[in-house]
Design a protein around this motif. Sequence first.
Motif, PDB file in Angstrom:
ATOM      1  N   ILE A   1      33.600  34.723  25.177  1.00 41.72           N
ATOM      2  CA  ILE A   1      35.013  34.701  24.675  1.00 41.72           C
ATOM      3  C   ILE A   1      35.492  34.791  23.397  1.00 41.72           C
ATOM      4  N   ILE A   2      34.731  34.527  22.470  1.00 40.69           N
ATOM      5  CA  ILE A   2      35.047  35.004  21.148  1.00 40.69           C
ATOM      6  C   ILE A   2      35.335  36.540  21.248  1.00 40.69           C
ATOM      7  N   LEU A   3      34.348  37.163  21.653  1.00 41.99           N
ATOM      8  CA  LEU A   3      34.390  38.684  21.468  1.00 41.99           C
ATOM      9  C   LEU A   3      35.921  39.114  22.065  1.00 41.99           C
ATOM     10  N   CYS A   4      36.110  38.575  23.271  1.00 43.47           N
ATOM     11  CA  CYS A   4      37.202  39.155  24.020  1.00 43.47           C
ATOM     12  C   CYS A   4      38.391  38.588  23.360  1.00 43.47           C
ATOM     13  N   LEU A   5      38.389  37.475  22.859  1.00 42.36           N
ATOM     14  CA  LEU A   5      39.723  37.213  21.751  1.00 42.36           C
ATOM     15  C   LEU A   5      39.886  37.869  20.678  1.00 42.36           C
ATOM     16  N   GLU A   6      38.900  37.979  20.041  1.00 40.68           N
ATOM     17  CA  GLU A   6      39.080  38.756  18.878  1.00 40.68           C
ATOM     18  C   GLU A   6      39.534  40.396  18.919  1.00 40.68           C
TER      19      GLU A   6
ATOM     20  N   LEU B   1      45.132  42.623  27.880  1.00 37.77           N
ATOM     21  CA  LEU B   1      44.101  42.316  29.027  1.00 37.77           C
ATOM     22  C   LEU B   1      43.079  41.473  28.469  1.00 37.77           C
ATOM     23  N   ASN B   2      42.389  41.953  27.266  1.00 40.76           N
ATOM     24  CA  ASN B   2      41.190  41.316  26.604  1.00 40.76           C
ATOM     25  C   ASN B   2      41.705  39.937  26.286  1.00 40.76           C
ATOM     26  N   LEU B   3      42.685  39.465  25.782  1.00 44.34           N
ATOM     27  CA  LEU B   3      43.154  38.174  25.556  1.00 44.34           C
ATOM     28  C   LEU B   3      43.259  37.568  26.894  1.00 44.34           C
ATOM     29  N   GLY B   4      43.823  38.117  28.251  1.00 42.45           N
ATOM     30  CA  GLY B   4      43.676  37.420  29.362  1.00 42.45           C
ATOM     31  C   GLY B   4      42.550  37.188  29.673  1.00 42.45           C
ATOM     32  N   MET B   5      41.593  37.999  29.538  1.00 44.04           N
ATOM     33  CA  MET B   5      39.965  37.772  30.228  1.00 44.04           C
ATOM     34  C   MET B   5      39.462  36.666  29.163  1.00 44.04           C
ATOM     35  N   GLY B   6      39.660  36.650  27.885  1.00 45.46           N
ATOM     36  CA  GLY B   6      39.243  35.588  27.195  1.00 45.46           C
ATOM     37  C   GLY B   6      39.713  34.395  27.770  1.00 45.46           C
ATOM     38  N   ILE B   7      40.933  34.166  27.926  1.00 48.89           N
ATOM     39  CA  ILE B   7      41.502  32.799  28.204  1.00 48.89           C
ATOM     40  C   ILE B   7      41.007  32.447  29.701  1.00 48.89           C
ATOM     41  N   TRP B   8      40.977  33.518  30.501  1.00 50.18           N
ATOM     42  CA  TRP B   8      40.280  33.226  31.960  1.00 50.18           C
ATOM     43  C   TRP B   8      39.108  32.754  31.910  1.00 50.18           C
TER      44      TRP B   8
END
Length: 131
Positions: free
Chosen positions: A11-16, A73-80
Amino acid sequence: MSSRLSVVFYIILCLEIGIVLTVLPWVPHGWLGLSDWSNNYFLLLAAHKAGYGVQRFVASGWVRGAVSGIGILNLGMGIWELINFRQTVRALDSEQLSVESSRQKSPERVTANDAQPAKADPLSDYPRRNR
């Protein structure tokens, strides 16, 4: 416990990555010590080797928008993943348990006198070359 940490780090990686890819193409030159998106060492090296059209291509709004889209898209994956945290951890734990249980099964001891069915060679149906 390791599955929870894996999901947290994911999650941290996707958000970053999402934040960096969404914001970095649009940062003005010199803001917080960052240079312009189209003016970095690797891009200048690639432009020197392939031609300076590469630098203009990367500086275009289309490429910046595409990179920002990948960031969103990465932010969306992290939030999901953040919303479905428990479900993901549960799925990883169940997969880990099935792998551990299959490892713990002791193989049956086979003696030479036991009658076993002959195992067919999966390649036996293919024609063989005559030498």
